[in-house]
Design a protein around this motif. Structure first.
Motif, PDB file in Angstrom:
ATOM      1  N   ASP A 171      -0.286  -7.927  -0.942  1.00  0.00           N
ATOM      2  CA  ASP A 171       0.406  -6.635  -1.051  1.00  0.00           C
ATOM      3  C   ASP A 171      -0.316  -5.670  -1.983  1.00  0.00           C
ATOM      4  OD1 ASP A 171       0.957  -8.208  -3.187  1.00  0.00           O
ATOM      5  OD2 ASP A 171       3.114  -7.823  -3.242  1.00  0.00           O
TER       6      ASP A 171
ATOM      7  N   ASP B 164      -0.850 -11.291   6.515  1.00  0.00           N
ATOM      8  CA  ASP B 164       0.038 -10.688   5.503  1.00  0.00           C
ATOM      9  C   ASP B 164      -0.431  -9.277   5.150  1.00  0.00           C
ATOM     10  OD1 ASP B 164       1.480 -12.973   5.423  1.00  0.00           O
ATOM     11  OD2 ASP B 164       0.818 -13.659   3.460  1.00  0.00           O
ATOM     12  N   ARG B 165      -1.739  -9.127   5.003  1.00  0.00           N
ATOM     13  CA  ARG B 165      -2.308  -7.832   4.641  1.00  0.00           C
ATOM     14  C   ARG B 165      -2.060  -6.806   5.751  1.00  0.00           C
ATOM     15  NH1 ARG B 165      -2.966  -4.626   0.528  1.00  0.00           N
ATOM     16  NH2 ARG B 165      -4.521  -3.055   0.940  1.00  0.00           N
TER      17      ARG B 165
ATOM     18  N   LYS C  80       1.232  -2.105   7.647  1.00  0.00           N
ATOM     19  CA  LYS C  80       1.968  -1.677   8.857  1.00  0.00           C
ATOM     20  C   LYS C  80       1.020  -1.565  10.054  1.00  0.00           C
ATOM     21  CE  LYS C  80       5.708   0.564   6.320  1.00  0.00           C
ATOM     22  NZ  LYS C  80       5.372  -0.180   5.104  1.00  0.00           N
TER      23      LYS C  80
ATOM     24  N   THR D  67       0.334  -6.851   7.941  1.00  0.00           N
ATOM     25  CA  THR D  67       1.768  -6.531   7.931  1.00  0.00           C
ATOM     26  C   THR D  67       2.065  -5.526   6.810  1.00  0.00           C
ATOM     27  OG1 THR D  67       2.138  -8.804   8.655  1.00  0.00           O
ATOM     28  CG2 THR D  67       4.075  -7.583   7.920  1.00  0.00           C
ATOM     29  N   HIS D  68       1.456  -5.743   5.648  1.00  0.00           N
ATOM     30  CA  HIS D  68       1.656  -4.834   4.516  1.00  0.00           C
ATOM     31  C   HIS D  68       1.159  -3.417   4.848  1.00  0.00           C
ATOM     32  CE1 HIS D  68       1.933  -3.406   0.396  1.00  0.00           C
ATOM     33  NE2 HIS D  68       0.677  -2.998   0.469  1.00  0.00           N
TER      34      HIS D  68
END
Length: 352
Positions: A103, A181-182, A187, A184-185
């Motif tokens: 994040d 994860d990155r 968007k 998703t962070h």
């Protein structure tokens, strides 16, 4: 009126093969072993048109499972197909005093090698780099001003190569979860459509594994539909007893080679520096993608796994993700099936 439920205990009965995975059930019923060739006779299948296809595969067809004929792995059927393999590594920015988190810390480089199984040399190597970087020798260089473009270019590259196997070192626990994860962070959900199924998005899921050789492992892993994630760290931990499993130690032992000399605390400093500094970082990253591929070739990992999968009658991914019990059980089931016998379902208290 109220219906009285009979006492369920009266109906306890022995079940047979009720605890068998669907994949093993199918393979066993059709007498197909792992990593083997199958034939679907002419006239027994329907080819799907591009608009009906549910995957990115070149050929997609519908057939009845009874039409699929397996071949024992003998003679010409022992040949291994020309699998496409990508070996990759990522570099992540961040401060030297803390472990990077998706994040906060950006993905600054992704480097990869592509090899076709059976070829003596890799086909090509690529480096996706954030910000300007001086040219690399023998590696295609792509430079990006923003991280989102870098991630999407990497996904496009994976889709273009359409690999059967993706390898690297500790990619299961670090690189893949970090990338998804990155994304998703940021968007950038479209990045996560990594596998061969249209509209299926990969994400990092919590897993707990209890494998005798490796002990209990907890962590986050990413599944990529239709692609085998072959982590060389897990492969080496399963097959070799070593004092240290760092990429450096393992490469020194098996290849007589080492990583490039860049300490992880220097990564963000180099990234913020000149194009020449980022060039040094890219060389480091490219080498980290090269070493797992060399280990895979030197230790004949893919060959060993394919042959083991054929002998144990299990799919290839079971060899890295499951323990020993499933291999023995699958062989027993196969032999029992050939003799027209079935195995009672015994619930083991220990996980596989």
């Amino acid at each position: 009126g109220k219906v009285e439920m009979p006492n369920a205990r009266q109906y306890r009965c022995q079940t047979f093969e009720s605890n068998v995975d669907f994949v093993l059930r199918f393979m066993n019923d059709r007498q197909i072993t792992g990593c083997s060739w199958v034939t679907i006779p002419k006239g027994k299948y329907t080819l799907l048109s591009p608009k009906d296809k549910r995957t990115f595969s070149q050929i997609e067809l519908d057939t009845n499972f009874e039409s699929i004929e397996g071949h024992p792995c003998e003679g010409d059927w022992m040949e291994i197909p020309r699998l496409r393999i990508i070996s990759f590594d990522i570099e992540v920015g961040g401060e030297p005093d803390h472990f990077p988190t998706p994040d906060k810390d950006p993905v600054i480089q992704i480097c990869a090698y592509v090899q076709v199984q059976g070829d003596p040399e890799p086909l090509l190597s690529v480096a996706f780099v954030l910000d300007k970087c001086t040219k690399l020798v023998g590696t295609a260089l792509y430079q990006f001003e923003e991280e989102k473009s870098l991630l999407l270019a990497w996904r496009k590259f994976v889709r273009f190569i359409d690999p059967d196997v993706i390898t690297g070192y500790n990619i299961n626990s670090f690189d893949w979860p970090y990338l998804t994860d990155r994304a998703t962070h940021l968007k950038c959900k479209e990045f996560c459509e990594l596998g061969r199924y249209k509209g299926e998005y990969s994400e990092a899921k919590e897993v707990t594994k209890n494998i005798k050789v490796l002990g209990t492992r907890e962590g986050r892993e990413v599944e990529i539909p239709g692609v085998l994630n072959y982590d060389m760290l897990i492969s080496i931990q399963t097959d070799y007893k070593l004092r240290s499993y760092t990429l450096n130690a393992v490469s020194a032992k098996f290849l007589g080679d080492q990583k490039e000399d860049v300490h992880y605390s220097m990564i963000s400093t180099l990234q913020k520096g000149t194009p020449q500094d980022r060039h040094r970082l890219a060389i480091y990253c490219v080498k980290d993608a090269y070493l797992p591929l060399q280990l895979m070739n030197k230790l004949l990992s893919i060959f060993t796994s394919i042959e083991l999968s054929r002998v144990c009658h299990v799919p290839l991914n079971y060899l890295l993700n499951r323990g020993q019990q499933i291999r023995v059980f699958s062989q027993l089931m196969n032999k029992a099936n050939q003799r027209g016998m079935i195995i009672p379902a015994v619930r083991s208290s220990k996980a596989d």
